[in-house]
Write a protein that holds these residues in place. Structure first.
Motif, PDB file in Angstrom:
ATOM      1  N   GLN A 141      23.773   4.882   1.462  1.00 18.97           N
ATOM      2  CA  GLN A 141      23.180   6.373   1.161  1.00 18.97           C
ATOM      3  C   GLN A 141      24.455   6.838   1.586  1.00 18.97           C
ATOM      4  OE1 GLN A 141      20.449   7.502  -0.770  1.00 18.97           O
ATOM      5  NE2 GLN A 141      20.468   4.967  -0.698  1.00 18.97           N
ATOM      6  N   ARG A 142      25.291   6.357   2.205  1.00 19.72           N
ATOM      7  CA  ARG A 142      26.532   7.282   2.168  1.00 19.72           C
ATOM      8  C   ARG A 142      27.289   7.270   1.036  1.00 19.72           C
ATOM      9  NH1 ARG A 142      29.461   3.156   6.831  1.00 19.72           N
ATOM     10  NH2 ARG A 142      30.936   4.864   6.976  1.00 19.72           N
ATOM     11  N   ASP A 143      28.535   8.418   1.631  1.00 18.07           N
ATOM     12  CA  ASP A 143      29.177   9.357   0.440  1.00 18.07           C
ATOM     13  C   ASP A 143      30.517   8.120  -0.156  1.00 18.07           C
ATOM     14  OD1 ASP A 143      27.819  11.073  -0.403  1.00 18.07           O
ATOM     15  OD2 ASP A 143      29.274  13.030   1.032  1.00 18.07           O
ATOM     16  N   VAL A 144      30.543   7.820  -0.680  1.00 18.92           N
ATOM     17  CA  VAL A 144      31.399   6.141  -0.977  1.00 18.92           C
ATOM     18  C   VAL A 144      32.880   6.712  -0.746  1.00 18.92           C
ATOM     19  CG1 VAL A 144      33.001   5.872  -3.281  1.00 18.92           C
ATOM     20  CG2 VAL A 144      30.744   6.385  -3.486  1.00 18.92           C
ATOM     21  N   ASN A 145      33.452   6.063   0.458  1.00 17.24           N
ATOM     22  CA  ASN A 145      34.398   5.800   1.132  1.00 17.24           C
ATOM     23  C   ASN A 145      34.653   7.671   2.515  1.00 17.24           C
ATOM     24  OD1 ASN A 145      35.630   3.451  -0.159  1.00 17.24           O
ATOM     25  ND2 ASN A 145      35.814   4.126  -1.568  1.00 17.24           N
ATOM     26  N   ALA A 146      33.637   7.655   2.163  1.00 16.99           N
ATOM     27  CA  ALA A 146      33.883   8.818   3.625  1.00 16.99           C
ATOM     28  C   ALA A 146      34.001   8.371   4.105  1.00 16.99           C
ATOM     29  CB  ALA A 146      32.892   9.723   2.646  1.00 16.99           C
ATOM     30  N   GLY A 147      34.452   8.613   5.220  1.00 20.06           N
ATOM     31  CA  GLY A 147      34.544   7.726   6.816  1.00 20.06           C
ATOM     32  C   GLY A 147      34.877   6.320   6.687  1.00 20.06           C
ATOM     33  N   PHE A 148      34.566   5.961   6.150  1.00 19.65           N
ATOM     34  CA  PHE A 148      34.789   4.836   5.536  1.00 19.65           C
ATOM     35  C   PHE A 148      35.854   3.708   6.927  1.00 19.65           C
ATOM     36  CE2 PHE A 148      31.839   3.459   1.460  1.00 19.65           C
ATOM     37  CZ  PHE A 148      30.941   4.141   1.583  1.00 19.65           C
ATOM     38  N   SER A 149      35.459   2.638   7.394  1.00 17.47           N
ATOM     39  CA  SER A 149      36.765   2.157   8.015  1.00 17.47           C
ATOM     40  C   SER A 149      37.442   1.300   7.010  1.00 17.47           C
ATOM     41  CB  SER A 149      36.086   1.035   9.445  1.00 17.47           C
ATOM     42  OG  SER A 149      35.570  -0.157   8.166  1.00 17.47           O
ATOM     43  N   GLY A 150      38.902   1.436   7.302  1.00 14.09           N
ATOM     44  CA  GLY A 150      39.675  -0.081   6.793  1.00 14.09           C
ATOM     45  C   GLY A 150      38.689  -1.344   6.042  1.00 14.09           C
ATOM     46  N   GLY A 151      38.036  -1.950   7.128  1.00 15.69           N
ATOM     47  CA  GLY A 151      37.175  -2.895   5.998  1.00 15.69           C
ATOM     48  C   GLY A 151      36.059  -2.450   5.541  1.00 15.69           C
ATOM     49  N   GLU A 152      35.751  -1.527   5.716  1.00 13.93           N
ATOM     50  CA  GLU A 152      34.491  -1.254   5.216  1.00 13.93           C
ATOM     51  C   GLU A 152      34.680  -0.781   3.276  1.00 13.93           C
ATOM     52  OE1 GLU A 152      31.035   1.226   8.144  1.00 13.93           O
ATOM     53  OE2 GLU A 152      32.742   2.304   8.078  1.00 13.93           O
ATOM     54  N   LYS A 153      35.656   0.074   3.125  1.00 13.14           N
ATOM     55  CA  LYS A 153      36.038   0.214   1.883  1.00 13.14           C
ATOM     56  C   LYS A 153      36.441  -1.017   1.282  1.00 13.14           C
ATOM     57  CE  LYS A 153      38.296   4.817   3.387  1.00 13.14           C
ATOM     58  NZ  LYS A 153      39.959   5.314   3.233  1.00 13.14           N
ATOM     59  N   LYS A 154      36.940  -1.903   1.842  1.00 18.85           N
ATOM     60  CA  LYS A 154      37.639  -3.388   1.065  1.00 18.85           C
ATOM     61  C   LYS A 154      36.491  -3.807   0.329  1.00 18.85           C
ATOM     62  CE  LYS A 154      41.919  -2.551   1.036  1.00 18.85           C
ATOM     63  NZ  LYS A 154      43.127  -3.271   2.190  1.00 18.85           N
ATOM     64  N   ARG A 155      35.506  -4.173   2.062  1.00 20.18           N
ATOM     65  CA  ARG A 155      34.011  -4.837   1.192  1.00 20.18           C
ATOM     66  C   ARG A 155      34.007  -3.709  -0.347  1.00 20.18           C
ATOM     67  NH1 ARG A 155      31.173  -7.124   6.693  1.00 20.18           N
ATOM     68  NH2 ARG A 155      33.063  -7.129   8.100  1.00 20.18           N
ATOM     69  N   PHE A 156      33.565  -2.711   0.185  1.00 19.38           N
ATOM     70  CA  PHE A 156      33.218  -1.862  -1.303  1.00 19.38           C
ATOM     71  C   PHE A 156      33.096  -1.971  -2.348  1.00 19.38           C
ATOM     72  CE2 PHE A 156      32.382   2.342  -2.749  1.00 19.38           C
ATOM     73  CZ  PHE A 156      31.173   2.000  -3.767  1.00 19.38           C
ATOM     74  N   GLU A 157      35.160  -2.092  -2.411  1.00 20.77           N
ATOM     75  CA  GLU A 157      35.785  -2.221  -4.323  1.00 20.77           C
ATOM     76  C   GLU A 157      35.268  -4.574  -3.765  1.00 20.77           C
ATOM     77  OE1 GLU A 157      38.851  -0.958  -4.780  1.00 20.77           O
ATOM     78  OE2 GLU A 157      37.452   0.463  -4.456  1.00 20.77           O
ATOM     79  N   ILE A 158      34.748  -5.418  -3.235  1.00 14.38           N
ATOM     80  CA  ILE A 158      34.421  -6.490  -3.062  1.00 14.38           C
ATOM     81  C   ILE A 158      32.835  -6.331  -4.020  1.00 14.38           C
ATOM     82  CG2 ILE A 158      34.112  -9.104  -2.713  1.00 14.38           C
ATOM     83  CD1 ILE A 158      36.964  -7.459  -3.299  1.00 14.38           C
ATOM     84  N   LEU A 159      32.466  -5.466  -3.074  1.00 18.12           N
ATOM     85  CA  LEU A 159      30.949  -5.097  -3.777  1.00 18.12           C
ATOM     86  C   LEU A 159      31.043  -4.959  -5.087  1.00 18.12           C
ATOM     87  CD1 LEU A 159      28.245  -5.031  -3.273  1.00 18.12           C
ATOM     88  CD2 LEU A 159      28.286  -2.369  -2.182  1.00 18.12           C
ATOM     89  N   GLN A 160      31.358  -4.048  -5.525  1.00 19.86           N
ATOM     90  CA  GLN A 160      31.652  -2.883  -6.852  1.00 19.86           C
ATOM     91  C   GLN A 160      32.024  -4.284  -8.166  1.00 19.86           C
ATOM     92  OE1 GLN A 160      34.244   0.001  -7.181  1.00 19.86           O
ATOM     93  NE2 GLN A 160      34.189   0.707  -4.850  1.00 19.86           N
ATOM     94  N   MET A 161      32.733  -4.972  -7.509  1.00 23.89           N
ATOM     95  CA  MET A 161      33.480  -6.346  -8.444  1.00 23.89           C
ATOM     96  C   MET A 161      31.968  -7.248  -8.812  1.00 23.89           C
ATOM     97  SD  MET A 161      36.682  -9.425  -7.446  1.00 23.89           S
ATOM     98  CE  MET A 161      34.875 -10.436  -6.236  1.00 23.89           C
ATOM     99  N   GLU A 162      31.624  -7.921  -7.651  1.00 22.56           N
ATOM    100  CA  GLU A 162      30.511  -8.912  -7.766  1.00 22.56           C
ATOM    101  C   GLU A 162      29.455  -7.988  -9.026  1.00 22.56           C
ATOM    102  OE1 GLU A 162      29.239 -11.685  -4.955  1.00 22.56           O
ATOM    103  OE2 GLU A 162      30.233 -10.286  -3.048  1.00 22.56           O
ATOM    104  N   LEU A 163      28.818  -6.892  -8.922  1.00 20.02           N
ATOM    105  CA  LEU A 163      28.864  -6.445  -9.069  1.00 20.02           C
ATOM    106  C   LEU A 163      28.396  -6.133 -11.034  1.00 20.02           C
ATOM    107  CD1 LEU A 163      26.792  -3.872  -6.876  1.00 20.02           C
ATOM    108  CD2 LEU A 163      25.738  -5.696  -7.877  1.00 20.02           C
ATOM    109  N   LEU A 164      30.032  -5.904 -10.727  1.00 18.89           N
ATOM    110  CA  LEU A 164      30.363  -5.120 -12.337  1.00 18.89           C
ATOM    111  C   LEU A 164      31.031  -7.153 -12.969  1.00 18.89           C
ATOM    112  CD1 LEU A 164      32.682  -2.483 -11.749  1.00 18.89           C
ATOM    113  CD2 LEU A 164      30.116  -2.573 -12.548  1.00 18.89           C
ATOM    114  N   ARG A 165      31.252  -7.758 -12.312  1.00 14.88           N
ATOM    115  CA  ARG A 165      30.852  -9.011 -13.771  1.00 14.88           C
ATOM    116  C   ARG A 165      32.631  -8.558 -14.320  1.00 14.88           C
ATOM    117  NH1 ARG A 165      28.395 -12.596 -11.135  1.00 14.88           N
ATOM    118  NH2 ARG A 165      28.824 -14.142 -12.918  1.00 14.88           N
ATOM    119  N   PRO A 166      33.696  -8.688 -14.033  1.00 17.36           N
ATOM    120  CA  PRO A 166      34.759  -8.463 -15.017  1.00 17.36           C
ATOM    121  C   PRO A 166      35.227  -9.230 -15.317  1.00 17.36           C
ATOM    122  CG  PRO A 166      35.746  -7.904 -12.824  1.00 17.36           C
ATOM    123  CD  PRO A 166      34.399  -8.472 -12.406  1.00 17.36           C
TER     124      PRO A 166
END
Length: 249
Positions: A141-166
């Protein structure tokens, strides 16, 4: 099996003093299931390669091709490249205030697949992927990358990758700014996709520490916009011992 083939790629960027060549004839092929680590000193062209493949408008390809199963993706728009199966995890993910993580993920999945995922199944997939990455469910429910720590941003990138399955994922210094626990969690996410699919990976990094967790099949050393040396996993050990000085002399 799919292949991502980079052939004689030349790329330049605009500067106040005119166009500046960055990539000067890169040749590299990644096949399904392979993990290629791109290493090299600062300014050698590693990130330029990533953004050029993804279609960033600041990078002008002046010569060469990038072929995905024989189709030149340089003729495609950015969204067409994503639908073709390319994914870029950015070194510096951008903030998107006003767009929640949950809405962003479902919109991205719909755009890539061409149809919206079934709600109940999708929620289960998102929750499982977030649990795998040790992410609080409230994160959605948070806004995309807004106020994220560096680690949270990187985890979110991997979350996208896992769900989009490129078909092919390009990870641009995903280890940058991560502590040891976050590095391990992010690496586990990459390994999960690798083990669960035939995705190929281009892993761009300065350091060998992430290669303790993500085992590359190939190592490429970039120097001055070119591939200066290639080898297997043992090349990373040599770089750890010797650094890049021998390429810069």
């Amino acid at each position: 099996m799919s292949t991502l083939q980079i052939k004689n790629l030349h790329v330049q960027v605009a500067t106040n003093d005119g166009p500046k060549p960055i990539l000067k004839g890169v040749d590299l092929t990644v096949a399904s299931g392979e993990v290629h680590a791109i290493m090299g000193p600062n300014g050698s062209g590693k990130s330029t390669l990533a953004y050029s493949i993804a279609g960033h408008p600041d990078y002008e390809v002046t010569e060469g091709e990038v072929l995905l199963d024989g189709d030149n993706i340089l003729d495609m728009s950015v969204d067409e490249r994503a639908r073709a199966g390319l994914f870029l995890a950015m070194q510096y993910p951008v903030e998107v205030p006003g767009v929640t993580v949950a809405n962003f993920l479902r919109t991205a999945k719909t755009a890539v697949d061409g149809e919206a995922p079934k709600v109940r199944q999708w929620i289960g997939q998102v929750n499982q992927a977030m649990e795998n990455l040790r992410m609080d469910p409230a994160f959605s429910q948070r806004d995309v990358n807004a106020g994220f720590s560096g680690g949270e941003k990187k985890r979110f990138e991997i979350l996208q990758m896992e769900l989009l399955r490129p078909r092919f994922a390009i990870l641009d210094e995903t280890d940058s700014g991560l502590d040891i626990d976050a590095l391990r969690i992010v690496s586990e996410g990459v390994n999960r996709l690798h083990d669960a699919s035939d995705a190929g990976f281009l892993l761009i990094t300065h350091y060998t520490r992430i290669l303790r967790y993500i085992k590359p099949s190939h190592i490429h050393v970039f120097v001055d916009g070119r591939v200066a040396e290639e080898g297997g996993p043992d090349l990373a050990d040599r770089l750890e011992e010797e650094g890049y000085d021998r390429f810069l002399a």
